[in-house]
Motif scaffolding. Structure first.
Motif, PDB file in Angstrom:
ATOM      1  N   LYS A   1     104.065 119.037 -17.576  1.00  0.00           N
ATOM      2  CA  LYS A   1     103.648 120.072 -18.527  1.00  0.00           C
ATOM      3  C   LYS A   1     104.374 119.857 -19.851  1.00  0.00           C
ATOM      4  CE  LYS A   1     102.424 123.190 -14.902  1.00  0.00           C
ATOM      5  NZ  LYS A   1     102.571 124.413 -14.218  1.00  0.00           N
TER       6      LYS A   1
ATOM      7  N   GLU B   1      91.927 120.889 -27.114  1.00  0.00           N
ATOM      8  CA  GLU B   1      91.116 119.835 -26.514  1.00  0.00           C
ATOM      9  C   GLU B   1      91.589 118.452 -26.964  1.00  0.00           C
ATOM     10  OE1 GLU B   1      86.513 118.520 -26.901  1.00  0.00           O
ATOM     11  OE2 GLU B   1      86.897 120.661 -26.644  1.00  0.00           O
TER      12      GLU B   1
ATOM     13  N   THR C   1      95.229 117.106 -25.858  1.00  0.00           N
ATOM     14  CA  THR C   1      95.244 116.546 -24.507  1.00  0.00           C
ATOM     15  C   THR C   1      94.871 115.069 -24.556  1.00  0.00           C
ATOM     16  OG1 THR C   1      94.707 118.691 -23.534  1.00  0.00           O
ATOM     17  CG2 THR C   1      94.264 116.753 -22.182  1.00  0.00           C
ATOM     18  N   LYS C   2      93.825 114.755 -25.299  1.00  0.00           N
ATOM     19  CA  LYS C   2      93.412 113.350 -25.451  1.00  0.00           C
ATOM     20  C   LYS C   2      94.498 112.540 -26.162  1.00  0.00           C
ATOM     21  CE  LYS C   2      88.545 114.628 -25.767  1.00  0.00           C
ATOM     22  NZ  LYS C   2      87.399 114.746 -26.686  1.00  0.00           N
TER      23      LYS C   2
ATOM     24  N   GLN D   1      97.280 111.744 -23.697  1.00  0.00           N
ATOM     25  CA  GLN D   1      96.855 110.698 -22.769  1.00  0.00           C
ATOM     26  C   GLN D   1      96.868 109.330 -23.446  1.00  0.00           C
ATOM     27  OE1 GLN D   1      93.170 112.617 -21.710  1.00  0.00           O
ATOM     28  NE2 GLN D   1      94.004 113.407 -19.790  1.00  0.00           N
TER      29      GLN D   1
ATOM     30  N   VAL E   1     100.424 121.962 -22.155  1.00  0.00           N
ATOM     31  CA  VAL E   1      99.322 121.100 -21.732  1.00  0.00           C
ATOM     32  C   VAL E   1      99.785 120.361 -20.489  1.00  0.00           C
ATOM     33  CG1 VAL E   1      97.854 119.149 -22.353  1.00  0.00           C
ATOM     34  CG2 VAL E   1      98.462 120.837 -24.089  1.00  0.00           C
ATOM     35  N   SER E   2      99.045 120.500 -19.411  1.00  0.00           N
ATOM     36  CA  SER E   2      99.384 119.846 -18.159  1.00  0.00           C
ATOM     37  C   SER E   2      98.667 118.495 -18.083  1.00  0.00           C
ATOM     38  CB  SER E   2      98.966 120.731 -16.982  1.00  0.00           C
ATOM     39  OG  SER E   2      99.384 120.158 -15.774  1.00  0.00           O
ATOM     40  N   ILE E   3      99.453 117.444 -17.869  1.00  0.00           N
ATOM     41  CA  ILE E   3      98.920 116.080 -17.828  1.00  0.00           C
ATOM     42  C   ILE E   3      99.353 115.417 -16.526  1.00  0.00           C
ATOM     43  CG2 ILE E   3      98.991 113.795 -18.938  1.00  0.00           C
ATOM     44  CD1 ILE E   3      97.655 115.784 -20.753  1.00  0.00           C
TER      45      ILE E   3
END
Length: 140
Positions: free
Chosen positions: A2, A38, A41-42, A45, A87-89
């Motif tokens: 997180k 949104e 998050t990208k 990653q 943000v959970s990754i």
């Protein structure tokens, strides 16, 4: 994992600057909060994929409260009106090639793990849960 993210706005701008303090250099600018969530998050990653490609260690996420205190102390004008999100990754794809191992665990522990995985969107598989738990323990 997180990751804390912080949204700030320049005085004369309606755009949001979205930064990830645990990942220096990982930041975006967006017109709305929804788009910011949104797209960040990208961005996280992509940032993690680059770290993995170069064999860099995935940074551990610090707590949100600690980040807030550090940022407000360092720059009260900018961060006094900032707001924060989490943000959970799933970081397992960025930890390198997977290897199958044989692990022996008590039956009740396996049942608890499977129950947690089935009820949580944070974990997709039993292996992902175990990897996350191991990663958290190794970061201590």
């Amino acid at each position: 994992m997180k990751y804390a993210v912080v949204f700030t706005q320049a005085e004369k701008s309606t755009d949001y600057q979205v930064s990830v303090p645990d990942l220096p250099g990982c930041q975006i600018t967006e017109k709305t909060i929804d788009l910011g969530m949104e797209e960040v998050t990208k961005a996280i990653q992509s940032h993690l994929a680059i770290l993995a490609e170069y064999g860099e260690k995935i940074p551990n996420a610090q707590g949100l409260e600690q980040h807030r205190k550090n940022h407000i102390l360092a720059n009260p004008h900018t961060f006094a009106h900032a707001f924060w999100a989490i943000v959970s990754i799933d970081i397992t794809p960025y930890l390198g090639k997977s290897h199958k191992i044989n692990v022996t665990l008590p039956e009740l522990l396996i049942a608890q793990i499977d129950d947690k995985v089935s009820k949580s969107s944070d974990y997709k598989t039993r292996s992902g849960f175990i990897a996350s738990a191991c990663f958290a323990e190794l970061q201590k």
